[in-house]
Write a protein that holds these residues in place. Sequence first.
Motif, short mmCIF file in Angstrom:
data_model
loop_
_atom_site.label_atom_id
_atom_site.label_comp_id
_atom_site.label_asym_id
_atom_site.label_seq_id
_atom_site.Cartn_x
_atom_site.Cartn_y
_atom_site.Cartn_z
N LEU A 90 35.37 46.70 40.47
CA LEU A 90 35.47 45.16 41.11
C LEU A 90 36.06 45.15 42.42
O LEU A 90 35.61 44.51 43.40
CB LEU A 90 35.82 44.11 39.96
CG LEU A 90 35.30 42.79 40.48
CD1 LEU A 90 34.14 42.45 40.63
CD2 LEU A 90 36.04 41.73 39.48
N ASN A 91 37.34 45.80 42.38
CA ASN A 91 38.08 45.92 43.62
C ASN A 91 37.35 46.46 44.75
O ASN A 91 37.30 45.69 45.82
CB ASN A 91 39.34 46.65 43.36
CG ASN A 91 40.38 46.64 44.68
OD1 ASN A 91 40.69 45.75 44.98
ND2 ASN A 91 40.29 47.89 45.25
N ASP A 92 36.89 47.61 44.58
CA ASP A 92 35.97 48.40 45.51
C ASP A 92 34.70 47.44 46.05
O ASP A 92 34.30 47.55 47.06
CB ASP A 92 35.70 49.67 45.38
CG ASP A 92 36.88 50.47 45.64
OD1 ASP A 92 38.26 50.11 45.55
OD2 ASP A 92 36.68 51.81 45.52
N TRP A 152 39.21 39.60 37.20
CA TRP A 152 38.27 39.00 38.14
C TRP A 152 38.60 38.01 39.17
O TRP A 152 38.18 38.24 40.32
CB TRP A 152 37.02 38.61 37.26
CG TRP A 152 36.11 39.43 36.49
CD1 TRP A 152 36.65 40.33 35.47
CD2 TRP A 152 34.91 39.84 37.12
NE1 TRP A 152 35.53 41.25 35.23
CE2 TRP A 152 34.52 40.64 36.18
CE3 TRP A 152 34.07 39.42 37.97
CZ2 TRP A 152 33.41 41.64 36.25
CZ3 TRP A 152 32.71 40.22 37.84
CH2 TRP A 152 32.34 40.92 37.32
N ALA A 153 39.51 37.07 38.91
CA ALA A 153 40.01 36.00 39.76
C ALA A 153 41.06 36.99 40.85
O ALA A 153 40.81 36.40 41.99
CB ALA A 153 40.87 35.07 39.02
N LEU A 158 41.95 36.12 44.59
CA LEU A 158 43.62 35.81 44.75
C LEU A 158 44.60 36.99 45.38
O LEU A 158 45.45 36.65 45.88
CB LEU A 158 44.01 35.70 43.27
CG LEU A 158 43.55 34.30 42.54
CD1 LEU A 158 44.31 34.47 41.08
CD2 LEU A 158 43.89 33.26 43.21
N LYS A 159 43.74 38.18 45.61
CA LYS A 159 44.70 39.18 45.92
C LYS A 159 44.82 39.03 47.63
O LYS A 159 45.93 39.59 48.01
CB LYS A 159 44.05 40.39 45.83
CG LYS A 159 42.80 40.82 46.68
CD LYS A 159 42.13 42.18 46.15
CE LYS A 159 40.60 42.39 46.77
NZ LYS A 159 40.17 43.63 46.29
N HIS A 160 43.96 38.06 48.23
CA HIS A 160 44.57 37.88 49.74
C HIS A 160 44.96 36.65 49.78
O HIS A 160 44.98 35.99 51.05
CB HIS A 160 43.06 38.00 50.54
CG HIS A 160 42.36 39.32 50.34
ND1 HIS A 160 43.35 40.54 50.67
CD2 HIS A 160 41.51 40.07 50.14
CE1 HIS A 160 42.39 41.64 50.65
NE2 HIS A 160 41.26 41.42 50.19
N THR A 161 45.75 36.01 48.82
CA THR A 161 46.44 34.80 49.10
C THR A 161 47.76 34.93 48.35
O THR A 161 48.19 36.03 47.69
CB THR A 161 45.59 33.64 48.21
OG1 THR A 161 45.85 34.13 46.70
CG2 THR A 161 44.12 33.89 48.18
N GLY A 164 48.53 36.20 44.82
CA GLY A 164 48.16 37.48 44.43
C GLY A 164 49.11 38.08 43.37
O GLY A 164 48.96 38.66 42.35
N PRO A 165 50.41 38.13 43.83
CA PRO A 165 51.65 38.87 43.16
C PRO A 165 51.48 38.35 41.74
O PRO A 165 51.95 38.89 40.87
CB PRO A 165 52.85 38.67 44.18
CG PRO A 165 52.52 38.51 45.40
CD PRO A 165 51.02 37.95 45.46
N ALA A 166 51.70 36.75 41.64
CA ALA A 166 51.61 36.08 40.52
C ALA A 166 50.42 36.68 39.44
O ALA A 166 50.65 36.70 38.46
CB ALA A 166 51.53 34.56 40.57
N ALA A 167 49.19 36.74 40.19
CA ALA A 167 48.26 37.17 39.42
C ALA A 167 48.34 38.26 38.75
O ALA A 167 48.06 38.92 37.61
CB ALA A 167 46.68 37.06 40.18
N MET A 168 49.04 39.40 39.45
CA MET A 168 49.28 40.77 38.99
C MET A 168 50.14 40.70 37.85
O MET A 168 50.20 41.28 36.75
CB MET A 168 49.83 41.57 40.18
CG MET A 168 48.80 42.17 41.12
SD MET A 168 47.52 43.33 40.56
CE MET A 168 48.57 44.80 40.46
N ALA A 169 51.27 39.98 37.96
CA ALA A 169 52.13 39.91 36.90
C ALA A 169 51.60 39.16 35.69
O ALA A 169 52.11 39.59 34.58
CB ALA A 169 53.53 38.86 37.44
N THR A 170 50.82 38.36 35.86
CA THR A 170 50.30 37.68 34.78
C THR A 170 49.26 38.71 34.22
O THR A 170 49.32 38.77 32.75
CB THR A 170 49.18 36.32 34.94
OG1 THR A 170 50.11 35.50 35.95
CG2 THR A 170 48.46 35.96 34.08
#
Length: 197
Positions: A90-92, A152-153, A158-161, A164-170
């Motif tokens: 999904l990232n790519d 997915w989010a 979220l990665k460009h906001t 983003g880091p909080a989503a990765m930690a979650t």
Amino acid sequence: MPSTSPVPSASRHAAPPYSLSGARGTAPAPDRPRTRTDPRAWAELLRISALFTVPGDALAGAAAAGHRPGRGTVLAVGASLCLYEAGMALNDWADRAEDAVDRPHRPIPSGRITPGAALAAAATLTASGLALAACAGRPALAVATGLAATVWAYDLHLKHTPAGPAAMATARSLDLLLGAAATCGAPGTPPAGRASR
């Protein structure tokens, strides 16, 4: 005497460290047929070399819950692997326009994998991860659903906001919780401190 421009040489070596095609990771030559089933392209898209880092979260979650790893833990590892790979595809897919300019050697902009195939792979892997988690019980499925939604989010927005880091930690925290929920929720899994007699 005019100097030779170094740009073509640099572009040939612009493949990232995880690229399996190395210096030849650029777009295929026009006279070469493009295939949608190139195993090396899929291995590059899914970051296969990074898979060995994934099972540790489920195992750590099981240990933190005080239960012996069992069938539920195995299912959690499988679900975690599927959701991780879904995130890679999904990232790519989400970055395909940016990659076409900055990283044209990647599988999607180079034409080795179509955007539709990458998105379908992400959806299929997500469904597979949720199915494996469901086999470990409702608590594991609930955690896996939250993990999938976070993945997915993150990839789509979220990665460009700043979030983003909080989503990765979650996502990492939910992966640990998935191992615990799947291990504790599987029938017949004894606590780590009690040996079966």
